[in-house]
Design a protein around this motif. Structure first.
Motif, PDB file in Angstrom:
ATOM      1  N   VAL A   1     -10.362   9.262   0.062  1.00 40.13           N
ATOM      2  CA  VAL A   1      -8.952   9.003   0.335  1.00 40.13           C
ATOM      3  C   VAL A   1      -8.860   7.823   1.300  1.00 40.13           C
ATOM      4  O   VAL A   1      -9.563   7.794   2.316  1.00 40.13           O
ATOM      5  CB  VAL A   1      -8.248  10.235   0.943  1.00 40.13           C
ATOM      6  CG1 VAL A   1      -6.793   9.911   1.265  1.00 40.13           C
ATOM      7  CG2 VAL A   1      -8.341  11.418  -0.011  1.00 40.13           C
TER       8      VAL A   1
ATOM      9  N   ALA B   1       0.954   4.207  -2.745  1.00 37.47           N
ATOM     10  CA  ALA B   1       0.671   5.573  -2.324  1.00 37.47           C
ATOM     11  C   ALA B   1       1.760   6.549  -2.726  1.00 37.47           C
ATOM     12  O   ALA B   1       1.540   7.759  -2.746  1.00 37.47           O
ATOM     13  CB  ALA B   1       0.467   5.619  -0.808  1.00 37.47           C
TER      14      ALA B   1
ATOM     15  N   ASP C   1      -6.267   5.064   3.543  1.00 34.79           N
ATOM     16  CA  ASP C   1      -4.940   4.786   4.076  1.00 34.79           C
ATOM     17  C   ASP C   1      -4.802   3.283   4.306  1.00 34.79           C
ATOM     18  O   ASP C   1      -5.762   2.515   4.111  1.00 34.79           O
ATOM     19  CB  ASP C   1      -4.668   5.575   5.357  1.00 34.79           C
ATOM     20  CG  ASP C   1      -5.679   5.279   6.461  1.00 34.79           C
ATOM     21  OD1 ASP C   1      -6.328   4.211   6.401  1.00 34.79           O
ATOM     22  OD2 ASP C   1      -5.820   6.099   7.376  1.00 34.79           O
TER      23      ASP C   1
ATOM     24  N   PHE D   1       0.834  -1.205   0.000  1.00 32.52           N
ATOM     25  CA  PHE D   1       0.000   0.000   0.000  1.00 32.52           C
ATOM     26  C   PHE D   1       0.866   1.251   0.000  1.00 32.52           C
ATOM     27  O   PHE D   1       0.582   2.224  -0.697  1.00 32.52           O
ATOM     28  CB  PHE D   1      -0.921   0.000   1.218  1.00 32.52           C
ATOM     29  CG  PHE D   1      -2.064   0.966   1.102  1.00 32.52           C
ATOM     30  CD1 PHE D   1      -1.948   2.276   1.556  1.00 32.52           C
ATOM     31  CD2 PHE D   1      -3.252   0.577   0.505  1.00 32.52           C
ATOM     32  CE1 PHE D   1      -2.991   3.171   1.446  1.00 32.52           C
ATOM     33  CE2 PHE D   1      -4.311   1.463   0.381  1.00 32.52           C
ATOM     34  CZ  PHE D   1      -4.176   2.769   0.861  1.00 32.52           C
ATOM     35  N   HIS D   2       1.954   1.239   0.758  1.00 35.01           N
ATOM     36  CA  HIS D   2       2.858   2.395   0.788  1.00 35.01           C
ATOM     37  C   HIS D   2       3.511   2.600  -0.578  1.00 35.01           C
ATOM     38  O   HIS D   2       3.739   3.733  -1.006  1.00 35.01           O
ATOM     39  CB  HIS D   2       3.928   2.196   1.861  1.00 35.01           C
ATOM     40  CG  HIS D   2       3.460   2.525   3.244  1.00 35.01           C
ATOM     41  ND1 HIS D   2       3.783   3.695   3.888  1.00 35.01           N
ATOM     42  CD2 HIS D   2       2.667   1.828   4.099  1.00 35.01           C
ATOM     43  CE1 HIS D   2       3.213   3.714   5.088  1.00 35.01           C
ATOM     44  NE2 HIS D   2       2.535   2.581   5.243  1.00 35.01           N
TER      45      HIS D   2
ATOM     46  N   LEU E   1      -6.497   4.361  -6.715  1.00 38.74           N
ATOM     47  CA  LEU E   1      -6.358   2.991  -6.221  1.00 38.74           C
ATOM     48  C   LEU E   1      -7.148   2.014  -7.078  1.00 38.74           C
ATOM     49  O   LEU E   1      -6.644   0.949  -7.461  1.00 38.74           O
ATOM     50  CB  LEU E   1      -6.817   2.903  -4.766  1.00 38.74           C
ATOM     51  CG  LEU E   1      -6.801   1.490  -4.148  1.00 38.74           C
ATOM     52  CD1 LEU E   1      -5.389   0.923  -4.141  1.00 38.74           C
ATOM     53  CD2 LEU E   1      -7.391   1.508  -2.742  1.00 38.74           C
TER      54      LEU E   1
ATOM     55  N   ALA F   1       1.270   7.905   2.863  1.00 39.61           N
ATOM     56  CA  ALA F   1       0.618   6.594   2.964  1.00 39.61           C
ATOM     57  C   ALA F   1      -0.885   6.682   2.758  1.00 39.61           C
ATOM     58  O   ALA F   1      -1.639   5.896   3.308  1.00 39.61           O
ATOM     59  CB  ALA F   1       0.930   5.931   4.304  1.00 39.61           C
ATOM     60  N   GLN F   2      -1.327   7.661   1.983  1.00 41.57           N
ATOM     61  CA  GLN F   2      -2.726   7.785   1.616  1.00 41.57           C
ATOM     62  C   GLN F   2      -2.825   7.834   0.102  1.00 41.57           C
ATOM     63  O   GLN F   2      -1.923   8.310  -0.582  1.00 41.57           O
ATOM     64  CB  GLN F   2      -3.351   9.048   2.224  1.00 41.57           C
ATOM     65  CG  GLN F   2      -3.452   9.021   3.736  1.00 41.57           C
ATOM     66  CD  GLN F   2      -4.153  10.252   4.272  1.00 41.57           C
ATOM     67  OE1 GLN F   2      -4.193  11.297   3.635  1.00 41.57           O
ATOM     68  NE2 GLN F   2      -4.733  10.127   5.469  1.00 41.57           N
ATOM     69  N   ILE F   3      -3.941   7.321  -0.405  1.00 38.82           N
ATOM     70  CA  ILE F   3      -4.096   7.261  -1.845  1.00 38.82           C
ATOM     71  C   ILE F   3      -5.531   7.592  -2.221  1.00 38.82           C
ATOM     72  O   ILE F   3      -6.481   7.223  -1.509  1.00 38.82           O
ATOM     73  CB  ILE F   3      -3.690   5.856  -2.383  1.00 38.82           C
ATOM     74  CG1 ILE F   3      -3.695   5.838  -3.909  1.00 38.82           C
ATOM     75  CG2 ILE F   3      -4.569   4.769  -1.813  1.00 38.82           C
ATOM     76  CD1 ILE F   3      -3.079   4.582  -4.483  1.00 38.82           C
TER      77      ILE F   3
END
Length: 367
Positions: free
Chosen positions: A348, A279, A350, A275-276, A292, A285-287
């Motif tokens: 958004v 992102a 995380d 995930f990181h 996504l 660390a948010q997308i």
């Protein structure tokens, strides 16, 4: 896999390349001894697996569990003693041998500590009587004693016993019982669950049911892994008989599951790392939700938009207890699945939200 040609000026030119792994890294390669009619290349990878590739097509013909001795195999060499064939290998600090033919039985492997400072290389003498290893500032010479390996293999049991030992709880454990229940349920499923006619319960299920059984057991293979599993069984007798196999019995299914499933499961930190990576490197660390969903559809194995919508709807429990297409359509209209997902998913996301609320993993502290 690289095929090379040596020119007169001693330059190595790459003639062709073949992708042989999806996520693992190949670490060693050797010719598989001629104990089969089909010629194989033996590959050891970083996920504790051995793979047999057809020497001509480079297609994976069999996947087998390798040694699990603290680190994956670093190098493999062939050993031939008369009509007996073995593989010698080194891991990060151990040296060991495996009895051939490979079948995933862990009792066919024995190993001992070789180099505390790490093993870096392994070679065999031409007669396969001695092995030589290097590690740190030390080079060691080992005498090969296959009798010890045969004794270890005999003590491990025969038939399915060694593979039942790989299942949580053993032969009488809950996982073994679940496999048997899913196996017979798959027979009913292939004959239509809703039918009132007399069902025939036999010793086989069709190969089409293999992915469903694996997923029911908690192993979620990629589409490439599914194809490898099906082809492994489908062409298992083709060289000898010229015919393909269309069904699988319970014993073969158990071996297939033990050999193909991840050795150590899926650690939660790998989900966070992935995930990181998606992102980006900004450390946030948010997308974005749209980004996504786009990445899930277009990167790696392709997923169509309707498929992704169905998967997310199932994960978010929009379908309730519905399992077939008709019941799912009754629970949520296909045309409104996208709108419903947009209403549920935040703009958004995380890593915590994705793992806990979408994938349904239990909360955990990740260092």
């Amino acid at each position: 896999w690289y095929q090379r040609r040596v020119r007169a000026e001693d330059n190595l030119l790459i003639m062709s390349t073949d992708k042989i792994e999806q996520s693992a890294m190949p670490v060693s390669c050797a010719w598989y001894p001629p104990i089969n009619k089909e010629h194989f290349l033996l590959i050891a990878n970083s996920e504790y697996k051995y793979k047999l590739l057809n020497a001509t097509t480079k297609r994976c013909r069999k996947t087998l569990m390798g040694p699990t001795l603290g680190s994956h195999v670093q190098k493999i060499v062939n050993l031939n003693r008369g009509d007996k064939h073995y593989i010698a290998f080194i891991t990060e600090d151990k040296i060991g041998m495996t009895l051939l033919p490979l079948d995933g039985n862990p009792h066919n492997t024995t190993a001992l500590l070789g180099h505390c400072d790490g093993a870096t290389n392994l070679v065999s003498c031409p007669q396969s009587r001695f092995l030589f290893t290097a590690g740190g500032k030390v080079c060691r010479m080992w005498e090969v004693n296959p009798d010890v390996l045969h004794g270890t293999a005999a003590l491990g049991g025969s038939g399915l016993d060694p593979f039942y030992q790989l299942l949580e709880g053993g032969k009488g454990g809950p996982l073994a019982r679940e496999m048997e229940e899913y196996f017979y349920y798959a027979q009913m499923r292939s004959q239509s669950v809703a039918t009132t006619e007399h069902r025939k319960v036999g010793k086989y299920v069709t190969l089409d049911e293999v992915p469903n059984i694996m997923r029911a057991l908690g192993f979620y293979p990629s589409e490439l892994e599914v194809q490898d599993m099906i082809n492994e069984v489908k062409f298992s007798q083709y060289v000898e008989t010229g015919k393909t196999v269309t069904e699988i019995d319970l014993a073969t299914l158990i071996k297939l599951y033990c050999n193909h499933r991840p050795v150590f499961g899926l650690p939660l930190y790998k989900v966070y790392d992935a995930f990181h990576t998606l992102a980006g490197a900004d450390g946030n660390a948010q997308i974005d939700r749209g980004l996504l969903l786009s990445l899930l559809q277009n990167r790696g194995e392709h997923i169509s938009e309707p498929e992704l919508a169905e998967y997310l709807a199932s994960l978010l429990d929009l379908y309730g207890s519905a399992t077939n297409t008709e019941d799912k359509m009754a629970a949520v209209e296909p045309s409104k699945v996208g709108e419903t997902l947009e209403a549920i998913l935040p703009e958004v996301l995380d890593a915590d939200l994705f793992t806990e609320h979408i994938l349904g993993f239990v909360p955990a502290t990740v260092e």
